[in-house]
Design a protein around this motif. Structure first.
Motif, PDB file in Angstrom:
ATOM      1  N   ALA A 167       0.810  -1.216   0.000  1.00  0.00           N
ATOM      2  CA  ALA A 167       0.000   0.000   0.000  1.00  0.00           C
ATOM      3  C   ALA A 167       0.845   1.267   0.000  1.00  0.00           C
ATOM      4  O   ALA A 167       0.339   2.358  -0.299  1.00  0.00           O
ATOM      5  N   MET A 168       2.126   1.138   0.329  1.00  0.00           N
ATOM      6  CA  MET A 168       2.988   2.301   0.507  1.00  0.00           C
ATOM      7  C   MET A 168       3.852   2.536  -0.737  1.00  0.00           C
ATOM      8  O   MET A 168       4.326   1.596  -1.355  1.00  0.00           O
ATOM      9  N   SER A 169       4.071   3.796  -1.057  1.00  0.00           N
ATOM     10  CA  SER A 169       4.927   4.128  -2.196  1.00  0.00           C
ATOM     11  C   SER A 169       6.364   4.288  -1.738  1.00  0.00           C
ATOM     12  O   SER A 169       6.635   4.654  -0.588  1.00  0.00           O
ATOM     13  N   GLY A 170       7.302   3.994  -2.627  1.00  0.00           N
ATOM     14  CA  GLY A 170       8.705   4.210  -2.344  1.00  0.00           C
ATOM     15  C   GLY A 170       9.376   3.170  -1.480  1.00  0.00           C
ATOM     16  O   GLY A 170      10.467   3.407  -0.964  1.00  0.00           O
ATOM     17  N   VAL A 171       8.750   2.004  -1.312  1.00  0.00           N
ATOM     18  CA  VAL A 171       9.359   0.964  -0.469  1.00  0.00           C
ATOM     19  C   VAL A 171       9.536  -0.343  -1.249  1.00  0.00           C
ATOM     20  O   VAL A 171       9.471  -1.441  -0.681  1.00  0.00           O
ATOM     21  N   GLU A 172       9.796  -0.223  -2.550  1.00  0.00           N
ATOM     22  CA  GLU A 172       9.918  -1.410  -3.386  1.00  0.00           C
ATOM     23  C   GLU A 172      10.995  -2.388  -2.923  1.00  0.00           C
ATOM     24  O   GLU A 172      10.777  -3.608  -2.968  1.00  0.00           O
ATOM     25  N   PRO A 173      12.179  -1.919  -2.470  1.00  0.00           N
ATOM     26  CA  PRO A 173      13.190  -2.890  -2.006  1.00  0.00           C
ATOM     27  C   PRO A 173      12.691  -3.741  -0.837  1.00  0.00           C
ATOM     28  O   PRO A 173      12.927  -4.952  -0.784  1.00  0.00           O
ATOM     29  N   GLN A 174      11.993  -3.092   0.107  1.00  0.00           N
ATOM     30  CA  GLN A 174      11.462  -3.829   1.248  1.00  0.00           C
ATOM     31  C   GLN A 174      10.320  -4.755   0.824  1.00  0.00           C
ATOM     32  O   GLN A 174      10.200  -5.885   1.315  1.00  0.00           O
ATOM     33  N   LEU A 175       9.492  -4.292  -0.097  1.00  0.00           N
ATOM     34  CA  LEU A 175       8.404  -5.125  -0.614  1.00  0.00           C
ATOM     35  C   LEU A 175       8.971  -6.361  -1.292  1.00  0.00           C
ATOM     36  O   LEU A 175       8.483  -7.478  -1.091  1.00  0.00           O
ATOM     37  N   GLN A 176      10.002  -6.166  -2.094  1.00  0.00           N
ATOM     38  CA  GLN A 176      10.635  -7.297  -2.776  1.00  0.00           C
ATOM     39  C   GLN A 176      11.166  -8.319  -1.772  1.00  0.00           C
ATOM     40  O   GLN A 176      10.957  -9.526  -1.928  1.00  0.00           O
ATOM     41  N   ALA A 177      11.833  -7.829  -0.738  1.00  0.00           N
ATOM     42  CA  ALA A 177      12.389  -8.731   0.275  1.00  0.00           C
ATOM     43  C   ALA A 177      11.297  -9.526   0.970  1.00  0.00           C
ATOM     44  O   ALA A 177      11.423 -10.741   1.191  1.00  0.00           O
ATOM     45  N   HIS A 178      10.191  -8.863   1.294  1.00  0.00           N
ATOM     46  CA  HIS A 178       9.140  -9.552   2.041  1.00  0.00           C
ATOM     47  C   HIS A 178       8.268 -10.437   1.158  1.00  0.00           C
ATOM     48  O   HIS A 178       7.727 -11.436   1.642  1.00  0.00           O
ATOM     49  N   ILE A 179       8.133 -10.108  -0.108  1.00  0.00           N
ATOM     50  CA  ILE A 179       7.452 -11.039  -1.006  1.00  0.00           C
ATOM     51  C   ILE A 179       8.249 -12.335  -1.086  1.00  0.00           C
ATOM     52  O   ILE A 179       7.690 -13.432  -1.047  1.00  0.00           O
ATOM     53  N   SER A 180       9.566 -12.206  -1.182  1.00  0.00           N
ATOM     54  CA  SER A 180      10.433 -13.388  -1.211  1.00  0.00           C
ATOM     55  C   SER A 180      10.276 -14.201   0.064  1.00  0.00           C
ATOM     56  O   SER A 180      10.125 -15.437   0.034  1.00  0.00           O
ATOM     57  N   THR A 197      -5.028  -6.855  -6.540  1.00  0.00           N
ATOM     58  CA  THR A 197      -6.348  -6.330  -6.920  1.00  0.00           C
ATOM     59  C   THR A 197      -6.955  -5.540  -5.759  1.00  0.00           C
ATOM     60  O   THR A 197      -7.701  -4.588  -5.982  1.00  0.00           O
ATOM     61  N   ILE A 198      -6.640  -5.944  -4.540  1.00  0.00           N
ATOM     62  CA  ILE A 198      -7.088  -5.184  -3.365  1.00  0.00           C
ATOM     63  C   ILE A 198      -6.382  -3.837  -3.331  1.00  0.00           C
ATOM     64  O   ILE A 198      -6.985  -2.805  -3.024  1.00  0.00           O
ATOM     65  N   ILE A 199      -5.097  -3.841  -3.661  1.00  0.00           N
ATOM     66  CA  ILE A 199      -4.332  -2.593  -3.737  1.00  0.00           C
ATOM     67  C   ILE A 199      -4.910  -1.683  -4.817  1.00  0.00           C
ATOM     68  O   ILE A 199      -5.066  -0.470  -4.617  1.00  0.00           O
ATOM     69  N   GLU A 200      -5.268  -2.253  -5.953  1.00  0.00           N
ATOM     70  CA  GLU A 200      -5.836  -1.450  -7.038  1.00  0.00           C
ATOM     71  C   GLU A 200      -7.150  -0.815  -6.609  1.00  0.00           C
ATOM     72  O   GLU A 200      -7.430   0.353  -6.931  1.00  0.00           O
ATOM     73  N   LYS A 201      -7.938  -1.545  -5.854  1.00  0.00           N
ATOM     74  CA  LYS A 201      -9.229  -1.036  -5.386  1.00  0.00           C
ATOM     75  C   LYS A 201      -9.060   0.123  -4.412  1.00  0.00           C
ATOM     76  O   LYS A 201      -9.725   1.160  -4.527  1.00  0.00           O
ATOM     77  N   HIS A 202      -8.153  -0.027  -3.448  1.00  0.00           N
ATOM     78  CA  HIS A 202      -8.022   0.962  -2.381  1.00  0.00           C
ATOM     79  C   HIS A 202      -7.011   2.065  -2.682  1.00  0.00           C
ATOM     80  O   HIS A 202      -7.171   3.189  -2.218  1.00  0.00           O
ATOM     81  N   ILE A 203      -5.963   1.743  -3.425  1.00  0.00           N
ATOM     82  CA  ILE A 203      -4.865   2.691  -3.643  1.00  0.00           C
ATOM     83  C   ILE A 203      -4.820   3.204  -5.071  1.00  0.00           C
ATOM     84  O   ILE A 203      -4.701   4.400  -5.314  1.00  0.00           O
ATOM     85  N   GLY A 204      -4.890   2.274  -6.037  1.00  0.00           N
ATOM     86  CA  GLY A 204      -4.856   2.701  -7.434  1.00  0.00           C
ATOM     87  C   GLY A 204      -4.094   1.733  -8.320  1.00  0.00           C
ATOM     88  O   GLY A 204      -3.369   0.855  -7.835  1.00  0.00           O
ATOM     89  N   LYS A 205      -4.256   1.886  -9.618  1.00  0.00           N
ATOM     90  CA  LYS A 205      -3.650   0.964 -10.584  1.00  0.00           C
ATOM     91  C   LYS A 205      -2.128   1.030 -10.560  1.00  0.00           C
ATOM     92  O   LYS A 205      -1.449   0.012 -10.710  1.00  0.00           O
ATOM     93  N   GLU A 206      -1.589   2.226 -10.423  1.00  0.00           N
ATOM     94  CA  GLU A 206      -0.133   2.377 -10.449  1.00  0.00           C
ATOM     95  C   GLU A 206       0.529   1.599  -9.318  1.00  0.00           C
ATOM     96  O   GLU A 206       1.525   0.894  -9.518  1.00  0.00           O
ATOM     97  N   GLN A 207      -0.028   1.706  -8.117  1.00  0.00           N
ATOM     98  CA  GLN A 207       0.556   0.994  -6.981  1.00  0.00           C
ATOM     99  C   GLN A 207       0.359  -0.512  -7.135  1.00  0.00           C
ATOM    100  O   GLN A 207       1.247  -1.302  -6.779  1.00  0.00           O
ATOM    101  N   ALA A 208      -0.779  -0.919  -7.672  1.00  0.00           N
ATOM    102  CA  ALA A 208      -1.032  -2.345  -7.901  1.00  0.00           C
ATOM    103  C   ALA A 208      -0.038  -2.912  -8.899  1.00  0.00           C
ATOM    104  O   ALA A 208       0.445  -4.044  -8.748  1.00  0.00           O
ATOM    105  N   GLU A 209       0.304  -2.125  -9.909  1.00  0.00           N
ATOM    106  CA  GLU A 209       1.259  -2.576 -10.919  1.00  0.00           C
ATOM    107  C   GLU A 209       2.649  -2.737 -10.316  1.00  0.00           C
ATOM    108  O   GLU A 209       3.400  -3.637 -10.702  1.00  0.00           O
TER     109      GLU A 209
END
Length: 225
Positions: A167-180, A197-209
């Motif tokens: 849900a948060m912007s600018g934390v892709e490195p941490q997101l990558q680590a935790h998805i792993s 799809t939940i992210i797209e609903k609440h936050i937007g398409k860009e963040q979901a992508e």
């Protein structure tokens, strides 16, 4: 979470997981009005008070005390409103006492290695080398103090964490680590795609992508390994 979530994970998110994702995402971005709706939905789906409370406490490790405290206060209001309506919610079990008397840093390091599936060897690198105390805080507090509480297991905690970071912007490195780490604990690629799809609903398409692209990146890295 409840017995339903403790089953072998399937391709799709069950009702408990969907509710926890909604709660974590909305808490992370501070959408209190919609959060209250999802807190009601989560309780109605069978999540216990203590399961939700545990996720909201864990929230502070990733997006700060203000978001965590605001969400906990919102949850208190929801519970009071439901009580007035005569709704009796299940408190759920309390966390078991932590009996491990070992060095807290070592406990956290062991947990971290279980989540990553890799032994941590050699000198510290990156931020942990530049500011070693952050490594101590991560190991002793996050991966020892918080992850040792057994109301939520490792897979459930990683799912909450991935939802927060998604849900948060600018934390892709941490997101990558935790998805792993999440994939290592049994979360499926399909479940993370459904989370997007939940992210797209609440936050937007860009963040979901961003979530989808990060998942693809992790899958490619795992194939190389």
């Amino acid at each position: 979470m409840s017995a339903q979530d403790k089953n072998t994970p399937g391709t799709n998110l069950n009702n408990h997981q969907q509710s926890m994702a909604n709660i974590a995402v909305l808490s992370a971005v501070g959408n209190i009005q919609e959060l209250k709706t999802q807190l009601n939905t989560g309780l109605d789906s069978g999540l216990t008070i203590n399961e939700i409370k545990e996720a909201l406490v864990q929230l502070y490790a990733y997006c700060g005390f203000p978001r965590s405290l605001n969400s906990i206060n919102a949850f208190m209001e929801v519970l009071e409103e439901r009580k007035i309506k005569g709704i009796i919610d299940v408190a759920g079990r309390e966390a078991s006492p932590i009996t491990d008397t070992g060095n807290k840093y070592d406990v956290g390091k062991e947990t971290f290695q279980k989540l990553t599936g890799r032994e941590e060897t050699g000198p510290k690198t990156g931020a942990n080398a530049f500011a070693p105390i952050i490594d101590v805080f991560l190991k002793e507090h996050l991966f020892a103090d918080i992850f040792s509480r057994d109301i939520l297991d490792y897979r459930q905690r990683e799912f909450v964490t991935i939802s927060i970071l998604s849900a948060m912007s600018g934390v892709e490195p941490q997101l990558q680590a935790h998805i792993s780490m999440g994939l290592n604990t049994g979360i499926t690629e399909g479940q993370i795609m459904e989370l997007s799809t939940i992210i797209e609903k609440h936050i937007g398409k860009e963040q979901a992508e961003i979530v989808r692209n990060t998942l693809v990146k992790v899958i490619k890295i795992n194939k190389k390994d």
